[in-house]
Design an enzyme around this catalytic site. Sequence first.
Site, short mmCIF file in Angstrom:
data_model
loop_
_atom_site.label_atom_id
_atom_site.label_comp_id
_atom_site.label_asym_id
_atom_site.label_seq_id
_atom_site.Cartn_x
_atom_site.Cartn_y
_atom_site.Cartn_z
N ALA A 41 -4.18 -9.36 -4.30
CA ALA A 41 -3.41 -8.63 -3.29
C ALA A 41 -3.02 -7.26 -3.81
O ALA A 41 -3.84 -6.56 -4.39
CB ALA A 41 -2.22 -9.45 -2.84
N CYS A 42 -1.75 -6.88 -3.64
CA CYS A 42 -1.32 -5.53 -3.99
C CYS A 42 -1.36 -5.24 -5.49
O CYS A 42 -1.26 -4.08 -5.89
CB CYS A 42 0.09 -5.27 -3.45
SG CYS A 42 0.19 -5.28 -1.65
N SER A 43 -1.50 -6.27 -6.30
CA SER A 43 -1.57 -6.08 -7.75
C SER A 43 -2.99 -6.00 -8.28
O SER A 43 -3.20 -5.96 -9.49
CB SER A 43 -0.82 -7.22 -8.46
OG SER A 43 0.55 -7.21 -8.14
#
Length: 387
Positions: free
Chosen positions: A158-160
């Site tokens: 995801a966002c990481s």
Amino acid sequence: MPQTREAVIAATGLFTPDQSVSNAELVTAFNAYVDRFNADNAAGIAAGEIEALQPSSVEFVEKASGIKSRFVLDKSGILDPARMTPHLPERSNDDISILAEIAVRAAEDAIARWGKPASQIDAVLCAASNMQRPYPAMAIEVQQALGIGGFAFDMNVACSSATFGIKTAADFIASGSCRAVLIVNPEVCSAHLNFKDRDSHFIFGDVATAVIVEVADEADGGWDILGTRLKTEFSNNIRNNFGFLNRPARPTQALDSAQANGEAADPLTDRLFVQQGRKVFKDVVPMVSDMIVDHAGELGIDPTGLKRMWLHQANINMNQFIGRKVLGREPEPHENVIILDEYANTSSAGSIIAFHLHNDGFESGDTGLICSFGAGYSAGTVFVRKR
């Protein structure tokens, strides 16, 4: 035992779409959709069977997020109250896919800044929040388009995803299996966003970034990677359930009903991105703040002395809180970079955009932090030092 090799961020690249949507444009389209929905369902609303939708406002969007605009691949479909999703026509299997195309654009920018031929790259990682398809891997398509040898694979945290990709690349360098690794982060976030949802229709934008991580002995300048740390902790507070099992999970009559009502063009909207923002803030902000401070301490770095932080660009309030906790004071604007006002949340690419656009003014030996956090929960910290 072979000596561990140090890794360097040698170059970064950025692709920004040429179309942008302001908050005023987005709110106008959303409110037109709300008026349309409420009019079409007036009887049900009056009977208490259907809940009326509430309009949005520019003031609400900016106060909730700090976002003022976002870049997108197609604004016409997003701003059409009868559609509320971008027009991104399906391509032939013989043509480069849209995710690979924007990844290549960002990679070409990074390679040009690197100043070395792509043939010197040994691996390609496509690290992004949503892949266009399960296989063939997007990374392999990017690898082929750029004429790179070695190997390639996709990864999704995801966002990481970008910081997890940097960590993976640095480990490949350290092990001696690669001399240079390309990480691409193509994010077509407008395609997994429900523009009919008042609480999230403003959050995301489209973009692609690229990072080249190289063995220190062969790098010209760049940024020493002083340390990387990853963390995950399961949570349902940010979720996207869209996937290949959605269709077989639905009863046949539900599929037939959707098609009969003309919903086939916009299926399974309820499986797109959802979050419980207040819970995310409460959970993630202290988790990330403590992670940064602890990691800095293990590396012998005084977190209050960081020259700059390039944090994930999700919400201005989260970034400001983390900045205050890490630096122990109110950060100056140049110390805690904010680009989400112009780009919005671009998932894994956000911290890399911030780093790419705002890494000036560093002297040799100055330290900074690239940090991501998001769904999972997941978080990654990458401490860097100007060479």
